[in-house]
Design a protein around this motif. Sequence first.
Motif, PDB file in Angstrom:
ATOM      1  N   ARG A   1      -5.210   1.358  -2.625  1.00  0.00           N
ATOM      2  CA  ARG A   1      -6.534   1.253  -2.001  1.00  0.00           C
ATOM      3  C   ARG A   1      -6.920  -0.206  -1.799  1.00  0.00           C
ATOM      4  O   ARG A   1      -7.529  -0.567  -0.794  1.00  0.00           O
ATOM      5  CB  ARG A   1      -7.570   1.981  -2.849  1.00  0.00           C
TER       6      ARG A   1
ATOM      7  N   LEU B   1      -2.398   4.114  -7.351  1.00  0.00           N
ATOM      8  CA  LEU B   1      -3.316   4.521  -6.293  1.00  0.00           C
ATOM      9  C   LEU B   1      -4.418   3.482  -6.113  1.00  0.00           C
ATOM     10  O   LEU B   1      -4.822   3.172  -4.987  1.00  0.00           O
ATOM     11  CB  LEU B   1      -3.918   5.889  -6.611  1.00  0.00           C
TER      12      LEU B   1
ATOM     13  N   TYR C   1     -10.748   6.526   5.369  1.00  0.00           N
ATOM     14  CA  TYR C   1      -9.323   6.665   5.690  1.00  0.00           C
ATOM     15  C   TYR C   1      -9.115   7.678   6.814  1.00  0.00           C
ATOM     16  O   TYR C   1      -8.302   7.465   7.718  1.00  0.00           O
ATOM     17  CB  TYR C   1      -8.530   7.072   4.451  1.00  0.00           C
TER      18      TYR C   1
ATOM     19  N   CYS D   1       0.825  -1.203   0.000  1.00  0.00           N
ATOM     20  CA  CYS D   1       0.000   0.000   0.000  1.00  0.00           C
ATOM     21  C   CYS D   1       0.861   1.256   0.000  1.00  0.00           C
ATOM     22  O   CYS D   1       0.657   2.161  -0.811  1.00  0.00           O
ATOM     23  CB  CYS D   1      -0.921  -0.002   1.224  1.00  0.00           C
TER      24      CYS D   1
ATOM     25  N   SER E   1      -5.161  -1.553   1.356  1.00  0.00           N
ATOM     26  CA  SER E   1      -5.378  -0.916   2.653  1.00  0.00           C
ATOM     27  C   SER E   1      -6.166  -1.847   3.568  1.00  0.00           C
ATOM     28  O   SER E   1      -6.938  -2.691   3.124  1.00  0.00           O
ATOM     29  CB  SER E   1      -6.121   0.413   2.485  1.00  0.00           C
TER      30      SER E   1
ATOM     31  N   VAL F   1       1.199   4.219  -2.987  1.00  0.00           N
ATOM     32  CA  VAL F   1       0.936   5.660  -2.867  1.00  0.00           C
ATOM     33  C   VAL F   1       2.146   6.474  -3.317  1.00  0.00           C
ATOM     34  O   VAL F   1       2.001   7.459  -4.062  1.00  0.00           O
ATOM     35  CB  VAL F   1       0.559   6.030  -1.419  1.00  0.00           C
TER      36      VAL F   1
ATOM     37  N   LEU G   1      -3.439   7.634   2.085  1.00  0.00           N
ATOM     38  CA  LEU G   1      -4.642   7.509   1.256  1.00  0.00           C
ATOM     39  C   LEU G   1      -5.647   8.613   1.583  1.00  0.00           C
ATOM     40  O   LEU G   1      -6.344   9.110   0.685  1.00  0.00           O
ATOM     41  CB  LEU G   1      -5.272   6.132   1.446  1.00  0.00           C
TER      42      LEU G   1
ATOM     43  N   THR H   1      -7.160  11.096  -1.236  1.00  0.00           N
ATOM     44  CA  THR H   1      -8.556  10.896  -1.640  1.00  0.00           C
ATOM     45  C   THR H   1      -9.569  11.687  -0.829  1.00  0.00           C
ATOM     46  O   THR H   1     -10.695  11.892  -1.287  1.00  0.00           O
ATOM     47  CB  THR H   1      -8.923   9.411  -1.527  1.00  0.00           C
TER      48      THR H   1
END
Length: 599
Positions: A384, A380, A417, A364, A387, A368, A408, A412
């Motif tokens: 996600r 990305l 998150y 993860c 995560s 990112v 994240l 986003t």
Amino acid sequence: MDLRNLLLVTAILLPLEIAAVDIPITDSWFGGFQAGACVAITTSLNGWTASLKFSDDVHSVEIWVAKVTKVSSREYRLQNEAFNPILNVGDQFCFSFVGRVTGNVTPKITFSFNGVGDSGSVASTPSSSSSSTTRSSSSSTTRSSSSTAAPSTGGSTANKDYMDALAKSILFYYAQRSGKLPANNPIPWRGDSALSDCVPGGWYDAGDHVKFGLPMASTTTLLLWSLYAFKDGYSAAQQLDAMYDVIKWPLDYFLKAWNSNTKRLTVQVGDGNADHSFWGRPEQMTMSRPCQEVSTSSPGSDVAAETAAALALGAITFKDKDTTYAAQLLTAAESLYAFAKTSRGVFSGASPFYVSSGDKDELCVAGVWLYRATRNAQYLNDARSFSDGAYIWALSWDDKRAACQELLYEETKTSSYRDAVTGFLQTWLPGGSVAYTPCGLAWRDQWGTTRYAANVAFLALVAAEAGLNTAQYRKWGVEQINYILGDNKHNGGCFSFEIGHGKQYPQQPHHRGASCPNLPATCGDAQLNADAPSPQILYGALVGGPDRQDFYQDKRTDYIQNEVATDYNSGFQGALAAINHLVATNNFPQTNNKCPCNP
């Protein structure tokens, strides 16, 4: 600007013809160049081939989103990998590659999906002018462009010398260097060591001489994150050049450790048991130093992904200082990430010293940072998918889930998150599930007590910059660092758990090199057991710290309270950079430590 200044390729794809779009060169050097773009998919593809055509001879092409076949020196055929055969309408197919040439050649390049036609063209504006999935990454001098501006929390007066603490932490990383040291080595009692390692360089892990890949990569990523988020904090302490210098050491090591052709990554040098039976200088080691690798047949996606994260963030960091070096880092990061993603499995060879609990958190974080480096939306999307919103115990070399959630959220602004980050930090604040010492240190575990508190302090200060509970997180984060730097009751108070900072600090860290007198004096078990200050001051090292009742014993043989390690300092140094940023921007919070230092 985006690291590669990628241009968005807009295309209308029609079946049964050949697409042809120009591909921009984003960097070039003697003997090679880097190019890349994003192509809009408007016709669904299930299994695909494509062509790269050049106006000049290109000897080889290195690309990691496709299999490559050389048709001629001016044409290469691409075929999808097992992980990306399907391209759906609305997707962006983003790719980059390195071409090898003779001399300074920058050919014109065209790309086409075979069996698909094109009536579009290459956009003349950078991708930052398009949708958010392809927008430009923020400069390394600022926080992520998607972060909410943190509100002002008032400018109280700093009550510690945070600049000195930051400068000394950097010195600790100089003391941990393995390999051939440069002429500007600032640690006079350190010399060349382990020159015959299968991969020379890198950092020794702790007070020993093993080079463990996962904690080294995790440390590097966290340190680079602090430079990305709080560059002004390093500048304010006049440590920016030193930080660039010190962080390049592990990045150079990772570049040497990864072979993209054989898909093999060296993840450990040295045997933990043999190493721990030796007490002496790294310059005088005589034990065997075996290498351990991960590969497609012996996977280690946890350490591979974390190393890819460090390389990707290193590329962002160095893009304005050395574009060629940044391109090397990013090229390695992308190929290493692709390897980690397709060869899943946790590396077990560092047991019992470092045993990873999984690889999704590393994948993860890598996703990112690769997204921020390339603006390839697939990274990305990967992040996600990796995560994990389950309960998080700490932020550590093993568990980066809290970092994943924070990153994240920044990208986003998704509430799930945000809630994961604030929920995690709530467990650490007073009233949460984490215990506190009488003087106010968040006490998670006897091993690396200060390390855990400092790591979470750094995360809290990052979250505060993203607009999450800014005043509360700033106050708590600074108070945790204040405890470490002297707001405690050991030795009557004002005791710093960072060596060399202030008037009182640990004298007997569990560290071999620092315990040894100057050459030609011998060094061995007598130095381990000597109840006396180490002959060498291990400036900047953060020791493990006190027990739950604030009791601390400064004794070298106590390897719990006096352990030092590269990962111990990483979040601590990041928090110091953040605090210097708060001072520089007149946002230092009002603090209220329970046992304030009153010298």
